[in-house]
Design a protein around this motif. Sequence first.
Motif, PDB file in Angstrom:
ATOM      1  N   ILE A 102       2.291  -1.198   0.805  1.00 39.47           N
ATOM      2  CA  ILE A 102       1.421  -1.694  -0.271  1.00 39.47           C
ATOM      3  C   ILE A 102       0.946  -0.512  -1.109  1.00 39.47           C
ATOM      4  N   ASN A 103       0.820  -0.764  -2.411  1.00 40.85           N
ATOM      5  CA  ASN A 103       0.464   0.310  -3.331  1.00 40.85           C
ATOM      6  C   ASN A 103      -0.703  -0.145  -4.202  1.00 40.85           C
ATOM      7  N   SER A 104      -0.405  -0.788  -5.334  1.00 43.37           N
ATOM      8  CA  SER A 104      -1.462  -1.244  -6.245  1.00 43.37           C
ATOM      9  C   SER A 104      -2.440  -2.186  -5.550  1.00 43.37           C
ATOM     10  N   ALA A 105      -1.914  -3.078  -4.684  1.00 46.25           N
ATOM     11  CA  ALA A 105      -2.778  -4.064  -4.014  1.00 46.25           C
ATOM     12  C   ALA A 105      -3.811  -3.389  -3.125  1.00 46.25           C
ATOM     13  N   ALA A 106      -3.429  -2.264  -2.512  1.00 52.13           N
ATOM     14  CA  ALA A 106      -4.365  -1.549  -1.633  1.00 52.13           C
ATOM     15  C   ALA A 106      -5.496  -0.923  -2.443  1.00 52.13           C
ATOM     16  N   ILE A 107      -5.175  -0.454  -3.636  1.00 51.78           N
ATOM     17  CA  ILE A 107      -6.199   0.141  -4.521  1.00 51.78           C
ATOM     18  C   ILE A 107      -7.169  -0.949  -4.975  1.00 51.78           C
ATOM     19  N   LEU A 112      -7.607  -4.949   2.337  1.00 53.00           N
ATOM     20  CA  LEU A 112      -6.298  -5.478   2.744  1.00 53.00           C
ATOM     21  C   LEU A 112      -5.671  -4.571   3.804  1.00 53.00           C
ATOM     22  N   ILE A 113      -5.879  -3.266   3.674  1.00 56.25           N
ATOM     23  CA  ILE A 113      -5.338  -2.318   4.663  1.00 56.25           C
ATOM     24  C   ILE A 113      -5.933  -2.634   6.034  1.00 56.25           C
TER      25      ILE A 113
END
Length: 253
Positions: A102-107, A112-113
Amino acid sequence: MLTKRIIPCLDVDMGRVVKGVNFVNLQDVGDPVAIAEFYNKEGADEIVFLDITATHEGRATMIDVVRRTAKKVFIPLTVGGGIKTVDDFKDILRAGADKISINSAAIRNPQLIKEAADKFGSQCVVVAVDGKKREDGSGWNVFINGGRIDTELDALEWIRKAEELGAGEILLTSMDADGTKQGYDIEFTDAVCKAVNIPVIASGGCGNLQHFADIFKESGADAALAASLFHFRELTISQVKEFLKSNEIEVRL
């Protein structure tokens, strides 16, 4: 000493593997299932699939691609792109992926992480970070949306936070090095490796055999990721591993 991993990356767009420069002029490289199966036989340690457009229509295709690939490969498969919820994690893991990136969603939603790590285990959660050096040279900022949006978050601070929340691995792409073929960004990669205690995958900039050796000798990276070098047969995975072995870098042959 842990063996170092060599990981081919497949950018998937509407069910096909593509390769472009900075997400433009995409060329069709082939069927992801066939390419993944080939890399599995060639000795890749893992495979990363990134659904680069992650359109809503493409989601079902991606799950189908993951399912078909998982039947053919016997090494860890990481899948990323468009994953926003714990249910998305569940669907892709159920289709046969071993890890989710995950990239943008984690930011946008750091919890979510934590939620995913609590539910599926940290080993499933890969946080991908696209970073670029600030103009004043004082550090690196995190970019999202395929490198289009500067979050103004400090990369090292964000990566430390991701680890605290439960990330099991960092997939680090240097936007300064990406596509240049001038070598991995050793300074950035090493700074990240020193900031966390979880494995770091170096990505972006690899152009030749020496670059693989350099990133392992000069940084704490656990793995090196490459795409076009392998897709266009400029190098084979076995060539890379033989070269690393001859440079006294532990790899799985």
